[in-house]
Scaffold this motif. Structure first.
Motif, PDB file in Angstrom:
ATOM      1  N   GLN A   1       2.009   8.419  11.215  1.00  0.00           N
ATOM      2  CA  GLN A   1       0.861   7.515  11.401  1.00  0.00           C
ATOM      3  C   GLN A   1       1.227   6.232  12.152  1.00  0.00           C
ATOM      4  O   GLN A   1       0.501   5.247  12.105  1.00  0.00           O
ATOM      5  CB  GLN A   1       0.225   7.189  10.050  1.00  0.00           C
ATOM      6  CG  GLN A   1      -0.392   8.427   9.409  1.00  0.00           C
ATOM      7  CD  GLN A   1      -1.251   8.112   8.196  1.00  0.00           C
ATOM      8  OE1 GLN A   1      -1.857   7.048   8.096  1.00  0.00           O
ATOM      9  NE2 GLN A   1      -1.322   9.047   7.273  1.00  0.00           N
TER      10      GLN A   1
ATOM     11  N   GLY B   1      -7.197   8.337  -0.538  1.00  0.00           N
ATOM     12  CA  GLY B   1      -8.007   8.966   0.509  1.00  0.00           C
ATOM     13  C   GLY B   1      -9.209   9.600  -0.164  1.00  0.00           C
ATOM     14  O   GLY B   1      -9.217  10.780  -0.471  1.00  0.00           O
TER      15      GLY B   1
ATOM     16  N   SER C   1      -0.938   6.504  -2.148  1.00  0.00           N
ATOM     17  CA  SER C   1      -2.217   6.750  -1.472  1.00  0.00           C
ATOM     18  C   SER C   1      -2.508   8.208  -1.114  1.00  0.00           C
ATOM     19  O   SER C   1      -2.723   8.531   0.053  1.00  0.00           O
ATOM     20  CB  SER C   1      -2.294   5.895  -0.193  1.00  0.00           C
ATOM     21  OG  SER C   1      -1.991   4.557  -0.483  1.00  0.00           O
TER      22      SER C   1
ATOM     23  N   TYR D   1       2.615  -1.302   4.489  1.00  0.00           N
ATOM     24  CA  TYR D   1       2.013   0.019   4.433  1.00  0.00           C
ATOM     25  C   TYR D   1       3.143   1.036   4.425  1.00  0.00           C
ATOM     26  O   TYR D   1       3.792   1.236   5.452  1.00  0.00           O
ATOM     27  CB  TYR D   1       1.132   0.267   5.651  1.00  0.00           C
ATOM     28  CG  TYR D   1      -0.048  -0.673   5.755  1.00  0.00           C
ATOM     29  CD1 TYR D   1       0.094  -1.957   6.272  1.00  0.00           C
ATOM     30  CD2 TYR D   1      -1.316  -0.267   5.340  1.00  0.00           C
ATOM     31  CE1 TYR D   1      -0.981  -2.818   6.365  1.00  0.00           C
ATOM     32  CE2 TYR D   1      -2.406  -1.128   5.436  1.00  0.00           C
ATOM     33  CZ  TYR D   1      -2.237  -2.396   5.942  1.00  0.00           C
ATOM     34  OH  TYR D   1      -3.308  -3.246   6.034  1.00  0.00           O
TER      35      TYR D   1
ATOM     36  N   TYR E   1     -11.282   6.524   9.423  1.00  0.00           N
ATOM     37  CA  TYR E   1     -10.060   6.058   8.764  1.00  0.00           C
ATOM     38  C   TYR E   1      -9.642   4.675   9.276  1.00  0.00           C
ATOM     39  O   TYR E   1      -9.373   3.763   8.485  1.00  0.00           O
ATOM     40  CB  TYR E   1      -8.982   7.106   9.061  1.00  0.00           C
ATOM     41  CG  TYR E   1      -7.647   6.918   8.401  1.00  0.00           C
ATOM     42  CD1 TYR E   1      -7.540   6.717   7.027  1.00  0.00           C
ATOM     43  CD2 TYR E   1      -6.464   6.993   9.162  1.00  0.00           C
ATOM     44  CE1 TYR E   1      -6.295   6.586   6.423  1.00  0.00           C
ATOM     45  CE2 TYR E   1      -5.216   6.866   8.563  1.00  0.00           C
ATOM     46  CZ  TYR E   1      -5.133   6.654   7.197  1.00  0.00           C
ATOM     47  OH  TYR E   1      -3.900   6.530   6.616  1.00  0.00           O
TER      48      TYR E   1
ATOM     49  N   HIS F   1       4.042  13.513  -0.384  1.00  0.00           N
ATOM     50  CA  HIS F   1       3.755  12.139  -0.813  1.00  0.00           C
ATOM     51  C   HIS F   1       4.857  11.544  -1.688  1.00  0.00           C
ATOM     52  O   HIS F   1       4.705  10.461  -2.225  1.00  0.00           O
ATOM     53  CB  HIS F   1       2.406  12.065  -1.542  1.00  0.00           C
ATOM     54  CG  HIS F   1       1.238  11.998  -0.608  1.00  0.00           C
ATOM     55  ND1 HIS F   1       0.657  13.103  -0.040  1.00  0.00           N
ATOM     56  CD2 HIS F   1       0.547  10.937  -0.103  1.00  0.00           C
ATOM     57  CE1 HIS F   1      -0.331  12.743   0.753  1.00  0.00           C
ATOM     58  NE2 HIS F   1      -0.421  11.431   0.740  1.00  0.00           N
TER      59      HIS F   1
ATOM     60  N   ASP G   1       0.887  -1.161   0.000  1.00  0.00           N
ATOM     61  CA  ASP G   1       0.000   0.000   0.000  1.00  0.00           C
ATOM     62  C   ASP G   1       0.925   1.211   0.000  1.00  0.00           C
ATOM     63  O   ASP G   1       1.661   1.428   0.950  1.00  0.00           O
ATOM     64  CB  ASP G   1      -0.858  -0.091   1.276  1.00  0.00           C
ATOM     65  CG  ASP G   1      -1.737   1.121   1.553  1.00  0.00           C
ATOM     66  OD1 ASP G   1      -1.351   2.249   1.211  1.00  0.00           O
ATOM     67  OD2 ASP G   1      -2.807   0.923   2.168  1.00  0.00           O
TER      68      ASP G   1
ATOM     69  N   VAL H   1       3.950   4.357   4.723  1.00  0.00           N
ATOM     70  CA  VAL H   1       3.282   5.569   5.194  1.00  0.00           C
ATOM     71  C   VAL H   1       4.204   6.256   6.214  1.00  0.00           C
ATOM     72  O   VAL H   1       4.886   5.576   6.987  1.00  0.00           O
ATOM     73  CB  VAL H   1       1.932   5.231   5.864  1.00  0.00           C
ATOM     74  CG1 VAL H   1       1.185   6.500   6.240  1.00  0.00           C
ATOM     75  CG2 VAL H   1       1.061   4.360   4.957  1.00  0.00           C
TER      76      VAL H   1
ATOM     77  N   HIS I   1      -4.227   3.191  -1.950  1.00  0.00           N
ATOM     78  CA  HIS I   1      -5.355   3.315  -1.017  1.00  0.00           C
ATOM     79  C   HIS I   1      -5.759   4.792  -0.969  1.00  0.00           C
ATOM     80  O   HIS I   1      -5.505   5.506   0.006  1.00  0.00           O
ATOM     81  CB  HIS I   1      -4.876   2.823   0.358  1.00  0.00           C
ATOM     82  CG  HIS I   1      -5.931   2.705   1.408  1.00  0.00           C
ATOM     83  ND1 HIS I   1      -6.788   1.639   1.488  1.00  0.00           N
ATOM     84  CD2 HIS I   1      -6.242   3.501   2.462  1.00  0.00           C
ATOM     85  CE1 HIS I   1      -7.585   1.788   2.547  1.00  0.00           C
ATOM     86  NE2 HIS I   1      -7.276   2.917   3.143  1.00  0.00           N
TER      87      HIS I   1
ATOM     88  N   PHE J   1      -1.259   2.790  12.891  1.00  0.00           N
ATOM     89  CA  PHE J   1      -1.047   1.409  12.456  1.00  0.00           C
ATOM     90  C   PHE J   1      -0.861   0.461  13.637  1.00  0.00           C
ATOM     91  O   PHE J   1      -1.298  -0.687  13.576  1.00  0.00           O
ATOM     92  CB  PHE J   1       0.107   1.326  11.451  1.00  0.00           C
ATOM     93  CG  PHE J   1      -0.299   1.846  10.097  1.00  0.00           C
ATOM     94  CD1 PHE J   1      -1.207   1.131   9.316  1.00  0.00           C
ATOM     95  CD2 PHE J   1       0.166   3.058   9.630  1.00  0.00           C
ATOM     96  CE1 PHE J   1      -1.624   1.617   8.077  1.00  0.00           C
ATOM     97  CE2 PHE J   1      -0.245   3.556   8.394  1.00  0.00           C
ATOM     98  CZ  PHE J   1      -1.138   2.826   7.624  1.00  0.00           C
TER      99      PHE J   1
ATOM    100  N   ASP K   1      -9.376   1.003   7.477  1.00  0.00           N
ATOM    101  CA  ASP K   1      -8.121   0.264   7.377  1.00  0.00           C
ATOM    102  C   ASP K   1      -8.271  -1.166   7.921  1.00  0.00           C
ATOM    103  O   ASP K   1      -7.638  -2.091   7.407  1.00  0.00           O
ATOM    104  CB  ASP K   1      -6.986   1.004   8.115  1.00  0.00           C
ATOM    105  CG  ASP K   1      -6.046   1.697   7.125  1.00  0.00           C
ATOM    106  OD1 ASP K   1      -5.875   1.172   6.003  1.00  0.00           O
ATOM    107  OD2 ASP K   1      -5.492   2.760   7.465  1.00  0.00           O
TER     108      ASP K   1
ATOM    109  N   ASN L   1      -4.638  11.929  -1.142  1.00  0.00           N
ATOM    110  CA  ASN L   1      -6.027  12.249  -0.841  1.00  0.00           C
ATOM    111  C   ASN L   1      -6.639  13.035  -1.985  1.00  0.00           C
ATOM    112  O   ASN L   1      -6.031  13.993  -2.470  1.00  0.00           O
ATOM    113  CB  ASN L   1      -6.076  13.054   0.452  1.00  0.00           C
ATOM    114  CG  ASN L   1      -5.411  12.303   1.589  1.00  0.00           C
ATOM    115  OD1 ASN L   1      -5.634  11.103   1.766  1.00  0.00           O
ATOM    116  ND2 ASN L   1      -4.555  12.976   2.324  1.00  0.00           N
TER     117      ASN L   1
HETATM  118  N1  ARG Z   1      -4.266   8.873   2.476  1.00  0.00           N
HETATM  119  C1  ARG Z   1      -3.338   8.795   3.571  1.00  0.00           C
HETATM  120  C2  ARG Z   1      -2.506  10.058   3.641  1.00  0.00           C
HETATM  121  O1  ARG Z   1      -2.311  10.696   2.638  1.00  0.00           O
HETATM  122  C3  ARG Z   1      -2.392   7.637   3.460  1.00  0.00           C
HETATM  123  C4  ARG Z   1      -3.059   6.295   3.419  1.00  0.00           C
HETATM  124  C5  ARG Z   1      -2.103   5.208   3.721  1.00  0.00           C
HETATM  125  N2  ARG Z   1      -2.677   3.896   3.646  1.00  0.00           N
HETATM  126  C6  ARG Z   1      -3.509   3.352   4.520  1.00  0.00           C
HETATM  127  N3  ARG Z   1      -3.963   2.143   4.302  1.00  0.00           N
HETATM  128  N4  ARG Z   1      -3.895   3.989   5.589  1.00  0.00           N
HETATM  129  O2  ARG Z   1      -2.020  10.400   4.702  1.00  0.00           O
END
Ligand code: ARG
Length: 567
Positions: free
Chosen positions: A337, A162, A123, A331, A309, A134, A120, A333, A160, A341, A313, A125
């Motif tokens: 975050q 947003g 991802s 993931y 959110y 990003h 993943d 990310v 994934h 997770f 997930d 938004n």
């Molecule tokens: N959309 C989220 C962001 O930009 C990241 C998502 C990451 N993936 C997930 N499965 N939560 O911060």
């Protein structure tokens, strides 16, 4: 330790005198940091514990007893280590023939066969600018995809998106109040983002707007036609812009199942959590209490019943397991975050999923810009597309100065400019923050994509200059210089480096490998003539040149970076 026939031979030699299982010996063998210490070493600490005797003494005794062979002609002890030197000619022959035969496949492996890894990454938004924030997830995720594929894994790339959440109630409402279709068509993301910003300004004066926005999100969740049509439009437009950037980077996805995709699983997910007795109501919200794990509660549903959110997930993880039966689910990310997770994985574990332990948050630090380098279209958000274009422009200027007659200038500028940004990001270990510095990013002098690409072009130019076909039947004993020897050892280490990059989820290992390989070759190139009248040495060195060229190209390709043949 990655297996090659020299390591195998060492294991064989050692196991004759040491009472440890072969796998354990294999796990202990290391490459000494300094080549002068030997090519491989066997540390005696484990034996020392077992035999209750000092490791130095054991190392000395063992090395006296072990018998040298043709492949491993020298065995001696240094401190607590038994050191081995390999037969250089044989090693050169082994490595160069292998690269010659395997070509682009050199470094590939079958360890991943029959296993699926889900990644993943990226991802972003929707309805928001695709900012430089990003960049890391996008390029790290893609590099991991390429690395795992090289090792034979089946890899699924998931974006994934947003594309769900209460904020879309706000965007819909704002668009209905102040939006303009023409403007939206011209510059969709900017327009939507402006509307979103404006919404927040106006809502400060008029808090009723927040309630209205909630109503619109509720409608969206209940599949109201108008709400859904607007949302779909916003999503499609955003996706078009994202894909433009992905095309520049040469990145594709297997699935764009974003957050909205998991709506249909919300009820059953929450039911499942309830039925395990994990859910509780707290301050009108539905949560999973994680206090006994020292974690804040995982929020499943807000007061107004909207799901969150984390809920999506949890549903996504279950869906991914059921769909792909993954061996690992990654993931990629940012570390912001981390907690999210930890909570999600904990809930999955509490739900009794064995595979919860195979979910990995591949986190990374921030990216900062050293120079205030460019005008941005959007306030203080630096657009990823602007960074890429800026880099291409700088590459163009450098090429114009260095090599104005180059064919395909534009294509090369793109490959170098984009490569430079990718490399600058990946070269820093994930957990460190990046100071993005244009001078370093585009430097031809070292630790950058242009430097490695330039080395590759130099290798290609040597091959062109030589003009004859490269043969693999050479006399390996002509390799006599320290530089040649270092470069051959690096080449042979490539497969192991790919594996360790995969194991630690660290594309940075490939970057440092490419830096080392390039600088070692360049040292050799500066000191020694490659094409001379001596046919035997020339053909051997040209095979070496070919092997380095193939490996550099293949290393760059694992990062998603192109290797132009001329620069
Ligand atoms: N959309 C989220 C962001 O930009 C990241 C998502 C990451 N993936 C997930 N499965 N939560 O911060």
């Amino acid at each position: 330790m990655g297996m090659n026939k020299f390591v195998e031979e060492i294991i064989k030699i050692v196991s004759k005198e040491v009472s440890l299982p072969a796998e354990e010996i294999s796990g202990l063998i290391e490459v000494p940091p300094d080549q002068r210490l030997g090519d491989y070493a066997f540390p005696c600490f484990t034996l020392s514990k077992k035999l209750r005797r000092p490791p130095n003494q054991i190392a000395k005794e063992i090395s006296a007893r072990l018998k040298a062979t043709e492949l491993i002609p020298e065995i001696y002890s240094i401190g607590p280590y038994v050191n081995f030197k390999v037969n250089r000619g044989k090693l050169a022959e082994f490595v160069l023939t292998k690269i010659f035969d395997q070509g682009d496949d050199y470094g590939s492996d079958k360890v991943g066969e029959g296993k699926t890894i889900v990644i993943d990454f990226s991802s972003p938004n929707i309805a928001k600018p695709f900012g430089v924030g990003h960049l890391r997830t996008t390029v790290i995720g893609n590099a991991l995809y390429l690395i795992f594929k090289k090792l034979g894994f089946n890899v699924v790339r998931i974006n994934h998106l947003g594309d769900w959440g209460t904020q879309f109630g706000k965007v819909i409402l704002a668009y209905k109040m102040w939006g303009d279709e023409k403007e939206l068509l011209k510059d969709p993301i900017s327009t939507l983002y402006d509307l979103y910003v404006r919404f927040h300004q106006e809502a400060e004066k008029d808090p009723k707007l927040e309630d209205e926005a909630r109503v619109w999100f509720k409608k969206l969740e209940e599949q109201d036609k108008e709400a859904e049509a607007l949302w779909r439009k916003f999503r499609d437009f955003s996706l078009q812009e994202f894909k433009r950037v992905y095309r520049m980077l040469g990145i594709e996805f297997d699935s764009y199942a974003g957050e909205s995709f998991y709506n249909k699983f919300m009820d059953q997910t929450i039911e499942k959590i309830k039925s395990k007795g994990l859910a509780q109501v707290s301050q009108d919200a539905l949560i999973v209490n994680l206090e006994r794990f020292d974690l804040p509660p995982c929020l499943l549903k807000k007061k107004d019943e909207a799901t969150l959110y984390a809920t999506r997930d949890i549903a996504a993880a279950i869906y991914r397991y059921n769909t792909y039966h993954f061996y690992k689910s990654l993931y990629v990310v940012g570390s912001a975050q981390k907690l999210h997770f930890q909570q999600v994985f904990k809930v999955l574990e509490l739900l009794g999923y064995r595979w919860a332990k195979d979910c990995v948050h591949v986190d990374f630090g921030w990216i900062k810009f050293k120079q205030k380098m460019m005008s941005t279209r959007k306030g203080n958000i630096i657009l990823l597309e602007d960074v890429l274009n800026r880099s291409i422009q700088l590459a163009r200027e450098i090429i114009e100065k260095k090599n104005p007659d180059l064919e395909d200038k534009e294509e090369v500028a793109k490959e170098v400019g984009i490569g430079a940004v990718i490399f600058a990001d990946l070269a820093t270990r994930r957990n460190k923050d990046i100071d993005f510095d244009w001078d370093q990013v585009l430097s031809f002098e070292g630790e950058s994509a242009p430097y490695v690409q330039y080395t590759h072009a130099r290798l290609c130019s040597l091959l062109r200059k030589y003009g004859k076909p490269i043969g693999k039947k050479i006399n390996c004993n002509v390799f006599s210089t320290e530089e040649e020897w270092s470069v051959i050892k690096l080449l042979q280490d490539f497969p192991r480096r790919v594996k360790s990059a995969a194991e630690s989820y660290e594309p940075a290992f490939i970057c440092s490998f490419l830096n080392d390989l390039s600088s070692t070759f360049n040292r050799f190139y500066q000191k020694h003539r490659i094409i001379t009248r001596d046919a035997e040495s020339t053909s051997a060195r040209m095979l070496l040149v070919k092997a380095i060229q193939v490996t550099v190209k293949s290393g760059l390709s694992l990062l998603g970076i192109r290797a132009p043949e001329r620069m």
